[in-house]
Design a protein around this motif. Structure first.
Motif, PDB file in Angstrom:
ATOM      1  N   MET A 124      -4.343  11.943  -7.768  1.00  0.00           N
ATOM      2  CA  MET A 124      -3.252  12.139  -6.826  1.00  0.00           C
ATOM      3  C   MET A 124      -1.976  12.059  -7.643  1.00  0.00           C
ATOM      4  SD  MET A 124      -4.341  10.061  -3.406  1.00  0.00           S
ATOM      5  CE  MET A 124      -4.597   8.506  -4.218  1.00  0.00           C
ATOM      6  N   ILE A 125      -1.126  13.061  -7.527  1.00  0.00           N
ATOM      7  CA  ILE A 125       0.073  13.137  -8.352  1.00  0.00           C
ATOM      8  C   ILE A 125       1.289  13.170  -7.437  1.00  0.00           C
ATOM      9  CG2 ILE A 125       1.305  14.471 -10.102  1.00  0.00           C
ATOM     10  CD1 ILE A 125      -1.486  15.698 -10.819  1.00  0.00           C
ATOM     11  N   ALA A 126       2.223  12.220  -7.645  1.00  0.00           N
ATOM     12  CA  ALA A 126       3.483  12.204  -6.912  1.00  0.00           C
ATOM     13  C   ALA A 126       4.531  12.880  -7.782  1.00  0.00           C
ATOM     14  CB  ALA A 126       3.892  10.770  -6.584  1.00  0.00           C
ATOM     15  N   TYR A 127       5.257  13.836  -7.202  1.00  0.00           N
ATOM     16  CA  TYR A 127       6.303  14.555  -7.929  1.00  0.00           C
ATOM     17  C   TYR A 127       7.694  14.045  -7.587  1.00  0.00           C
ATOM     18  CZ  TYR A 127       2.734  17.826  -9.359  1.00  0.00           C
ATOM     19  OH  TYR A 127       1.624  18.389  -9.914  1.00  0.00           O
ATOM     20  N   LYS A 128       7.783  13.172  -6.615  1.00  0.00           N
ATOM     21  CA  LYS A 128       9.047  12.560  -6.205  1.00  0.00           C
ATOM     22  C   LYS A 128       8.823  11.056  -6.095  1.00  0.00           C
ATOM     23  CE  LYS A 128      11.250  16.454  -5.579  1.00  0.00           C
ATOM     24  NZ  LYS A 128      12.430  16.821  -6.331  1.00  0.00           N
ATOM     25  N   ASP A 129       9.929  10.297  -6.127  1.00  0.00           N
ATOM     26  CA  ASP A 129       9.834   8.844  -5.986  1.00  0.00           C
ATOM     27  C   ASP A 129       9.126   8.490  -4.682  1.00  0.00           C
ATOM     28  OD1 ASP A 129      11.283   8.589  -8.318  1.00  0.00           O
ATOM     29  OD2 ASP A 129      13.168   8.102  -7.305  1.00  0.00           O
ATOM     30  N   ILE A 130       8.368   7.409  -4.716  1.00  0.00           N
ATOM     31  CA  ILE A 130       7.764   6.853  -3.505  1.00  0.00           C
ATOM     32  C   ILE A 130       8.553   5.594  -3.183  1.00  0.00           C
ATOM     33  CG2 ILE A 130       5.707   5.845  -2.473  1.00  0.00           C
ATOM     34  CD1 ILE A 130       4.049   7.615  -4.348  1.00  0.00           C
ATOM     35  N   HIS A 131       9.132   5.559  -2.015  1.00  0.00           N
ATOM     36  CA  HIS A 131       9.978   4.430  -1.615  1.00  0.00           C
ATOM     37  C   HIS A 131       9.216   3.554  -0.630  1.00  0.00           C
ATOM     38  CE1 HIS A 131      13.668   2.254  -0.646  1.00  0.00           C
ATOM     39  NE2 HIS A 131      13.152   2.207   0.580  1.00  0.00           N
ATOM     40  N   PHE A 132       9.139   2.273  -0.917  1.00  0.00           N
ATOM     41  CA  PHE A 132       8.510   1.307  -0.030  1.00  0.00           C
ATOM     42  C   PHE A 132       9.615   0.484   0.635  1.00  0.00           C
ATOM     43  CE2 PHE A 132       5.359   2.309  -3.179  1.00  0.00           C
ATOM     44  CZ  PHE A 132       4.156   2.322  -2.483  1.00  0.00           C
ATOM     45  N   GLU A 133       9.659   0.442   1.944  1.00  0.00           N
ATOM     46  CA  GLU A 133      10.626  -0.382   2.664  1.00  0.00           C
ATOM     47  C   GLU A 133      10.299  -1.863   2.443  1.00  0.00           C
ATOM     48  OE1 GLU A 133      13.327   0.554   4.424  1.00  0.00           O
ATOM     49  OE2 GLU A 133      12.961   2.668   3.969  1.00  0.00           O
ATOM     50  N   ASP A 134      11.236  -2.762   2.819  1.00  0.00           N
ATOM     51  CA  ASP A 134      11.013  -4.200   2.682  1.00  0.00           C
ATOM     52  C   ASP A 134       9.717  -4.609   3.366  1.00  0.00           C
ATOM     53  OD1 ASP A 134      13.346  -4.497   1.276  1.00  0.00           O
ATOM     54  OD2 ASP A 134      14.511  -5.233   2.991  1.00  0.00           O
ATOM     55  N   ASN A 135       8.985  -5.507   2.723  1.00  0.00           N
ATOM     56  CA  ASN A 135       7.728  -6.087   3.217  1.00  0.00           C
ATOM     57  C   ASN A 135       6.569  -5.097   3.271  1.00  0.00           C
ATOM     58  OD1 ASN A 135       8.632  -8.829   3.694  1.00  0.00           O
ATOM     59  ND2 ASN A 135       9.915  -7.913   5.279  1.00  0.00           N
ATOM     60  N   ASP A 147      -6.418  -7.444  -4.893  1.00  0.00           N
ATOM     61  CA  ASP A 147      -6.312  -8.334  -6.046  1.00  0.00           C
ATOM     62  C   ASP A 147      -4.878  -8.441  -6.555  1.00  0.00           C
ATOM     63  OD1 ASP A 147      -9.110  -8.821  -6.201  1.00  0.00           O
ATOM     64  OD2 ASP A 147      -9.355  -6.842  -7.107  1.00  0.00           O
ATOM     65  N   LEU A 148      -4.078  -7.393  -6.350  1.00  0.00           N
ATOM     66  CA  LEU A 148      -2.710  -7.370  -6.852  1.00  0.00           C
ATOM     67  C   LEU A 148      -1.799  -6.761  -5.794  1.00  0.00           C
ATOM     68  CD1 LEU A 148      -0.624  -7.601  -9.212  1.00  0.00           C
ATOM     69  CD2 LEU A 148      -1.338  -5.289  -9.869  1.00  0.00           C
ATOM     70  N   GLU A 149      -0.644  -7.382  -5.578  1.00  0.00           N
ATOM     71  CA  GLU A 149       0.356  -6.865  -4.648  1.00  0.00           C
ATOM     72  C   GLU A 149       1.719  -6.833  -5.335  1.00  0.00           C
ATOM     73  OE1 GLU A 149      -1.357  -8.524  -0.395  1.00  0.00           O
ATOM     74  OE2 GLU A 149       0.333  -9.557  -1.323  1.00  0.00           O
ATOM     75  N   ILE A 150       2.474  -5.769  -5.056  1.00  0.00           N
ATOM     76  CA  ILE A 150       3.855  -5.658  -5.519  1.00  0.00           C
ATOM     77  C   ILE A 150       4.690  -5.310  -4.292  1.00  0.00           C
ATOM     78  CG2 ILE A 150       5.463  -4.437  -7.015  1.00  0.00           C
ATOM     79  CD1 ILE A 150       3.078  -3.752  -8.824  1.00  0.00           C
ATOM     80  N   TYR A 151       5.749  -6.107  -4.043  1.00  0.00           N
ATOM     81  CA  TYR A 151       6.583  -5.837  -2.878  1.00  0.00           C
ATOM     82  C   TYR A 151       7.918  -6.566  -2.965  1.00  0.00           C
ATOM     83  CZ  TYR A 151       5.038 -10.368  -1.009  1.00  0.00           C
ATOM     84  OH  TYR A 151       4.778 -11.703  -0.830  1.00  0.00           O
ATOM     85  N   HIS A 152       8.811  -6.206  -2.043  1.00  0.00           N
ATOM     86  CA  HIS A 152      10.101  -6.870  -1.877  1.00  0.00           C
ATOM     87  C   HIS A 152      10.208  -7.287  -0.426  1.00  0.00           C
ATOM     88  CE1 HIS A 152      14.302  -7.787  -2.702  1.00  0.00           C
ATOM     89  NE2 HIS A 152      14.584  -7.228  -1.530  1.00  0.00           N
ATOM     90  N   ASP A 153      10.572  -8.541  -0.157  1.00  0.00           N
ATOM     91  CA  ASP A 153      10.596  -9.043   1.217  1.00  0.00           C
ATOM     92  C   ASP A 153      11.964  -8.979   1.881  1.00  0.00           C
ATOM     93  OD1 ASP A 153      12.067 -11.139   0.161  1.00  0.00           O
ATOM     94  OD2 ASP A 153      10.547 -12.675   0.565  1.00  0.00           O
ATOM     95  N   GLY A 154      12.917  -8.290   1.281  1.00  0.00           N
ATOM     96  CA  GLY A 154      14.265  -8.218   1.816  1.00  0.00           C
ATOM     97  C   GLY A 154      15.211  -9.136   1.062  1.00  0.00           C
ATOM     98  N   ASN A 155      14.647 -10.172   0.438  1.00  0.00           N
ATOM     99  CA  ASN A 155      15.445 -11.113  -0.349  1.00  0.00           C
ATOM    100  C   ASN A 155      14.953 -11.220  -1.789  1.00  0.00           C
ATOM    101  OD1 ASN A 155      17.204 -12.037   1.776  1.00  0.00           O
ATOM    102  ND2 ASN A 155      15.396 -13.048   2.636  1.00  0.00           N
ATOM    103  N   ASN A 156      13.627 -11.236  -1.953  1.00  0.00           N
ATOM    104  CA  ASN A 156      13.035 -11.461  -3.268  1.00  0.00           C
ATOM    105  C   ASN A 156      11.979 -10.415  -3.561  1.00  0.00           C
ATOM    106  OD1 ASN A 156      14.359 -14.105  -3.821  1.00  0.00           O
ATOM    107  ND2 ASN A 156      13.235 -14.681  -1.976  1.00  0.00           N
ATOM    108  N   SER A 157      11.683 -10.233  -4.847  1.00  0.00           N
ATOM    109  CA  SER A 157      10.647  -9.291  -5.284  1.00  0.00           C
ATOM    110  C   SER A 157       9.457 -10.067  -5.816  1.00  0.00           C
ATOM    111  CB  SER A 157      11.194  -8.369  -6.378  1.00  0.00           C
ATOM    112  OG  SER A 157      12.274  -7.611  -5.873  1.00  0.00           O
TER     113      SER A 157
END
Length: 173
Positions: A124-135, A147-157
């Motif tokens: 699967m190839i993304a040609y544009k940025d993928i934006h994840f909203e808070d949380n 096993d692994l999570e990456i996120y931003h909760d609105g205050n911290n990453s």
């Protein structure tokens, strides 16, 4: 015509309905449910441009499939929809080494690919940025318990290793 209905019937070979008038249409109309007559669709001879021919459905027409109208394709005056109401909706490409591409306007009047399911490279190839909203988490590993999570909760990453094993951050130098 019998006492109840009218028919076009053929019991031998092909049945051909033909309009030979230059740029002429074949228009299908019926009752609209309120006693008026409405166009349901047309074979649009005036829009045809070789090799393309057009079957046109007016806005708010619904092409429905399944005994319960479960799959519907329709267009309002501004937006198109493909809607499934009963089960999964699958988009399948059976062509060997071919792709499925999600394309949209690029902000400057052209159309570009945003995401491609590449059948020849199994990626699967993304040609544009993928934006994840808070949380909203990017999750990796086991589906039920990532096993692994990456996120931003609105205050911290956060980068959370919560499965088995160790979190390694490696560079080439």
């Amino acid at each position: 015509h019998d006492a109840s209905n009218s028919y076009i019937r053929n019991t031998n070979t092909n049945l051909i309905i033909k309009n030979e008038y230059d740029d002429g249409d074949i228009i299908f109309e019926s009752d609209d449910g309120s006693g008026n007559i409405a166009e349901y669709f047309r074979l649009d001879g005036s829009q045809a441009s070789s090799p393309y021919v057009y079957t046109r459905f007016p806005d708010y027409s619904v092409a429905a499939f399944g005994n319960g109208n479960n799959l519907q394709v329709y267009h309002t005056d501004t937006t198109g929809f493909i809607a499934e109401y009963e089960g999964d909706l699958k988009i399948i490409n059976h062509a060997n080494d071919s792709d499925i591409q999600l394309m949209s306007d690029d902000g400057s009047g052209s159309v570009t690919t945003y995401l491609r399911l590449d059948g020849s490279h199994n990626k699967m190839i993304a040609y544009k940025d993928i934006h994840f909203e808070d949380n909203i988490k990017a999750r990796f590993g086991n589906y039920a318990t990532a096993d692994l999570e990456i996120y931003h909760d609105g205050n911290n990453s956060y980068i959370k290793e919560q499965g088995t094993g160790v979190l390694y951050i490696q560079g080439s130098g």
